[in-house]
Design an enzyme around this catalytic site. Structure first.
Site, PDB file in Angstrom:
ATOM      1  N   SER A 223      43.086  31.240  37.045  1.00  0.00           N
ATOM      2  CA  SER A 223      42.029  31.517  38.022  1.00  0.00           C
ATOM      3  C   SER A 223      40.746  31.831  37.285  1.00  0.00           C
ATOM      4  O   SER A 223      40.759  32.168  36.101  1.00  0.00           O
ATOM      5  CB  SER A 223      42.433  32.714  38.895  1.00  0.00           C
ATOM      6  N   TYR A 236      45.588  41.101  40.613  1.00  0.00           N
ATOM      7  CA  TYR A 236      45.502  39.652  40.458  1.00  0.00           C
ATOM      8  C   TYR A 236      44.929  39.282  39.089  1.00  0.00           C
ATOM      9  O   TYR A 236      45.448  38.401  38.401  1.00  0.00           O
ATOM     10  CB  TYR A 236      44.629  39.081  41.569  1.00  0.00           C
TER      11      TYR A 236
END
Length: 370
Positions: A223, A236
């Site tokens: 990401s 995350y």
């Protein structure tokens, strides 16, 4: 784990497929810009060393480099005899990628968390596969070693005779949450890590023997938040930074086997995937507040907490509304003869932000973005 796919809506595949059929030029443009930069630096250095005209040397290197990189960029492998395993195919990126690879002629095994419970996405893929017998669904819970081992054995047993091993795996399955560090319970940190990071490791290790036989590809989805931190996103971020490090080490180790390892770093695609909805944000917020220590509640206050949750509500409608760039990047990593080590399907402001976070002093990033 049941929440893993519950907040992600089914992709408008027809729209994504139409865009994919018109190959984006941005990957090629980035490669040509890289060649231009290398040519400039090389010509300047050798021009100074050999006391020759650096501009003429620059044009010569450019005239050779750009056509060469263009030619190399369009070399692809044949799908015949190649099987690919994709995780997280119930919805979102994984579902769209499985359909796209199937349309290209690959044998696709789609790992679905809801296969046994007859989830909508899994049923869609099964119906698609009935037409060609090249698209199969496999029950998969990446947070369970038993499930991953069983899935790997099933794929190996169901490989068509013309497939030598597994050509590629795409570790796409993931889960995202939010909250400041003191708000997030440890079991939530562990859940995110078990899915995003250890799930990637479990699947990779289970399939590597089959990948090495095929001299194939490992594609791990990280990401933009695997390259920089962000307030309210520590669970995350930590998991995706781990995916980056794991992938880097694996890339070095797999060279001797002829296996390519690529990392996909998507930007913000919440609007295109419905990764967060108001309902899912409220549910996670309720769980956080109820499990928060009293001293933390008192120090932060309910007003501050609610204000942060309101920010997350606004966040649910942000980002790109089409996931096509991500599917294109994944496809490139699997089908190009010479894939890139890293793909960044993100908007230009996000790429600039990553560059600042990676290459400039932290105080510059903090001043501009926080």
């Amino acid at each position: 784990m049941s929440a893993l796919f519950s907040s992600v809506s089914t992709t408008d595949w027809a729209s994504a497929s139409n865009i994919l059929n018109q190959q984006s030029p941005w990957g090629l443009i980035e490669r040509c810009l890289l060649v231009t930069g290398i040519s400039f630096i090389t010509s300047y250095f050798f021009g100074w060393m050999l006391t020759i005209g650096s501009f003429g040397l620059f044009l010569l290197l450019l005239a050779i480099g750009v056509p060469l990189i263009t030619f190399i960029s369009y070399l692809t492998v044949t799908p015949e005899g190649k099987a690919i395993f994709v995780t997280g195919c119930d919805t979102g990126f994984g579902n769209a990628l499985a359909k796209h690879l199937h349309s290209l002629g690959y044998v696709v095994f789609a790992g679905c968390f809801t296969k046994d419970s007859r989830g909508k996405g899994a049923v869609e893929l099964e119906k698609e596969g009935e037409k060609t017998q090249r698209l199969f669904t496999v029950q998969l819970d990446v947070s369970s070693q038993e499930s991953v081992t069983k899935a790997a054995k099933e794929v190996e047993q169901r490989l068509p005779k013309n497939c030598k091993g597994v050509w590629g795996i795409v570790n796409n399955a993931g889960w995202s949450t939010f909250g400041e560090v003191e708000w997030v319970p440890m079991d939530v940190y562990e859940k995110v890590a078990s899915i995003n990071l250890f799930g990637t490791m479990r699947v990779t290790k289970a399939f590597l023997p089959l990948i090495r036989v095929a001299k194939g590809r490992v594609v791990n989805v990280a990401s933009i938040l695997g390259r920089m931190g962000a307030p309210m996103r520590s669970p995350y971020c930590a998991s995706k930074w781990g995916v980056e490090g794991f992938s880097e080490c694996l890339r070095f180790e797999m060279r001797r086997w002829g296996v390519n390892v690529s990392v996909i770093e998507p930007g913000n695609y919440i609007a295109g995937t419905a990764l967060y909805t108001k309902a899912s944000v409220d549910a996670q917020a309720k769980n956080m507040w109820e499990n928060m220590p009293e001293v933390v509640k008192d120090d932060y206050g309910k007003a501050y907490f609610d204000a942060k949750i309101d920010q997350m509500h606004g966040y649910t409608a942000t980002g790109s509304s089409t996931i096509a760039p991500v599917i294109e990047a994944m496809t490139d990593a699997l089908t190009r003869t010479f894939p890139s080590c890293r793909y960044q399907p993100m908007q230009l402001p996000e790429k600039i932000k990553v560059y600042v976070a990676t290459h400039l002093p932290e105080l510059v990033f903090d001043y501009i973005y926080t």
